[in-house]
Design a protein around this motif. Structure first.
Motif, short mmCIF file in Angstrom:
data_model
loop_
_atom_site.label_atom_id
_atom_site.label_comp_id
_atom_site.label_asym_id
_atom_site.label_seq_id
_atom_site.Cartn_x
_atom_site.Cartn_y
_atom_site.Cartn_z
N PRO A 258 16.98 -9.97 42.72
CA PRO A 258 15.79 -9.12 42.64
C PRO A 258 14.64 -9.85 41.94
N PRO A 259 13.52 -10.06 42.61
CA PRO A 259 12.40 -10.78 41.99
C PRO A 259 11.95 -10.17 40.67
N ALA A 260 12.07 -8.87 40.54
CA ALA A 260 11.63 -8.21 39.30
C ALA A 260 12.47 -8.61 38.10
N GLU A 261 13.66 -9.19 38.35
CA GLU A 261 14.53 -9.58 37.24
C GLU A 261 14.30 -11.02 36.78
N LEU A 262 13.44 -11.77 37.46
CA LEU A 262 13.21 -13.16 37.08
C LEU A 262 12.74 -13.32 35.63
N PRO A 263 11.86 -12.45 35.13
CA PRO A 263 11.47 -12.59 33.72
C PRO A 263 12.64 -12.50 32.75
N ARG A 264 13.69 -11.78 33.12
CA ARG A 264 14.85 -11.69 32.25
C ARG A 264 15.60 -13.02 32.20
N LEU A 265 15.58 -13.76 33.30
CA LEU A 265 16.18 -15.09 33.30
C LEU A 265 15.42 -16.03 32.37
N VAL A 266 14.13 -15.85 32.31
CA VAL A 266 13.33 -16.66 31.38
C VAL A 266 13.70 -16.27 29.95
N GLY A 267 13.86 -14.99 29.70
CA GLY A 267 14.24 -14.53 28.37
C GLY A 267 15.62 -15.03 27.95
N LEU A 268 16.49 -15.27 28.94
CA LEU A 268 17.83 -15.77 28.67
C LEU A 268 17.92 -17.28 28.92
N GLN A 269 16.82 -17.96 28.81
CA GLN A 269 16.73 -19.38 29.16
C GLN A 269 17.82 -20.22 28.50
N ASP A 270 18.20 -19.90 27.27
CA ASP A 270 19.18 -20.71 26.55
C ASP A 270 20.62 -20.34 26.89
N ARG A 271 20.81 -19.38 27.85
CA ARG A 271 22.17 -18.97 28.19
C ARG A 271 22.42 -18.93 29.69
N VAL A 272 21.64 -19.71 30.44
CA VAL A 272 21.88 -19.88 31.87
C VAL A 272 22.30 -21.32 32.09
N LEU A 273 23.38 -21.53 32.84
CA LEU A 273 23.97 -22.85 33.02
C LEU A 273 24.05 -23.21 34.50
N LEU A 274 23.84 -24.48 34.80
CA LEU A 274 23.97 -24.95 36.17
C LEU A 274 25.43 -24.89 36.62
N HIS B 148 26.95 -13.96 23.11
CA HIS B 148 27.80 -15.09 23.50
C HIS B 148 28.05 -15.13 25.01
N VAL B 149 27.49 -14.20 25.74
CA VAL B 149 27.65 -14.18 27.20
C VAL B 149 26.60 -15.08 27.83
N ARG B 150 27.05 -15.88 28.80
CA ARG B 150 26.16 -16.76 29.55
C ARG B 150 26.33 -16.49 31.03
N LEU B 151 25.46 -17.07 31.82
CA LEU B 151 25.49 -16.89 33.28
C LEU B 151 25.42 -18.26 33.93
N ASP B 152 26.21 -18.47 35.00
CA ASP B 152 26.03 -19.73 35.73
C ASP B 152 25.37 -19.45 37.08
N THR B 153 24.70 -20.47 37.59
CA THR B 153 23.84 -20.31 38.76
C THR B 153 24.55 -20.49 40.08
N THR B 154 25.86 -20.72 40.05
CA THR B 154 26.60 -21.13 41.24
C THR B 154 26.27 -20.31 42.48
N ILE B 155 25.78 -20.96 43.48
CA ILE B 155 25.35 -20.50 44.81
C ILE B 155 24.20 -19.50 44.77
N ALA B 156 23.83 -19.01 43.60
CA ALA B 156 22.72 -18.06 43.50
C ALA B 156 21.41 -18.75 43.93
N PHE B 157 20.55 -17.99 44.56
CA PHE B 157 19.21 -18.41 44.97
C PHE B 157 19.21 -19.34 46.19
N THR B 158 20.38 -19.77 46.67
CA THR B 158 20.41 -20.62 47.85
C THR B 158 20.11 -19.78 49.10
N ASP B 159 19.68 -20.45 50.15
CA ASP B 159 19.41 -19.75 51.41
C ASP B 159 20.66 -19.00 51.89
#
Length: 300
Positions: free
Chosen positions: A239-255, A219-230
């Motif tokens: 960490p670039p190595a963690e990007l595949p985990r974001l894909v795995g959590l695709q249904d629990r990442v929110l803008l 039930h835990v989700r993550l929001d993208t606020t200010i992440a990845f911005t310059d």
């Protein structure tokens, strides 16, 4: 070029982004609206680069409340929040009353509420839920409180029982607090594993630790606020190595965006997500569909 023309041009850019994805608009779970006297103090803190900001932080959308609402509507943000938070006892119930009024006059705002560790918290949280609150904000860093405080145990329980999401700033960015990091909120989740925590800012800079929590608790989700911005990548890159985990959590990442108190244009948050190269399906889920499902908004 006038500010009005600039905003019109940016609105066209933002709309082009979500239209390209075939979306009906955006849903932003991390925007700030609060009483003007409180917002003035928040902006003054940013202007002074206070200790919890720790760097120059110009505010791009320093506009009147009605202009800020219209700006989001012009961008095509079909639902947003009024993230507000107390820094001391005795504030939360008053903030919740203001937020209820704001939601009543702003139908595209998801009715937002907050709390603080104090004896009356369970009662006013229950009242806010009864009055229609759909999302809460907990700011462990600004509030300076321990989320495991027993004064909050009933509050977390109420939120877990009702399935009410709580956007929680519990990461240590931009500077650590006494109770930030994945440990304290992890203890809360161990007590209340069904709690719908939305970790603000992807938990920066402890990205990996909060990805671990999201994978441990469904039930835990993550929001993208200010992440990845310059602005953030310069000092606390994901960490670039963690990007595949974001894909795995695709249904629990929110803008999320932190609008209006962001030091760059709104469209940059969208561009930052796009350049990750995680695909249009991921972008559609993050920028609209996940939040639409979480808050029961009409399907596109």
């Amino acid at each position: 070029m006038s500010d009005a023309v600039d905003r019109s041009a940016e609105a066209a850019e933002v709309r082009a982004f979500w239209q390209r994805l075939g979306l009906p608009g955006l849903i932003d779970v991390h925007t700030h609206f609060m009483p003007q006297n409180v917002l003035d103090k928040v902006w003054a803190y940013f202007d002074a680069a206070g200790p919890l900001v720790d760097r120059p932080w110009p505010i791009t959308y320093r506009l009147a409340e009605d202009q800020r609402v219209q700006c989001l509507r012009d961008f095509g943000v079909r639902a947003f929040t009024a993230m507000l938070y107390p820094h001391k006892a005795g504030m939360a119930a008053w903030l919740n009353a203001w937020a209820a009024g704001f939601a009543a006059r702003t139908p595209d705002c998801l009715h937002t509420a907050t709390f603080f560790p104090e004896p009356g918290a369970p009662a006013y949280v229950a009242r806010a839920i009864e009055d229609g609150a759909r999302v809460f904000k907990a700011h462990v860093q600004v509030g300076g409180y321990d989320p495991t405080d027993r004064l909050l145990d009933e509050v977390w329980g109420l939120l877990a029982e009702t399935g009410t999401p709580v956007v929680t700033h519990c990461g240590s960015g931009p500077v650590p607090g006494k109770y930030t990091g994945a440990g304290p909120i992890g203890e809360v989740l161990a007590r209340h594993p069904r709690l719908a925590v939305v970790v603000a800012h992807l938990g920066l800079p402890e990205y990996t630790d909060f990805l671990d929590l999201a994978e441990r608790y469904p039930h835990v989700r993550l929001d993208t606020t200010i992440a990845f911005t310059d602005f953030v990548e310069r000092d606390t890159p994901f960490p670039p190595a963690e990007l595949p985990r974001l894909v795995g959590l695709q249904d629990r990442v929110l803008l999320g965006s932190d609008f209006p108190s962001i030091p760059y244009r709104y469209v940059h948050q969208l561009e930052a997500l796009d350049r990750l190269g995680l695909g249009e399906e991921w972008l559609r889920a993050v920028c609209h569909d996940n939040a639409a499902r979480l808050f029961g908004l009409a399907d596109r």
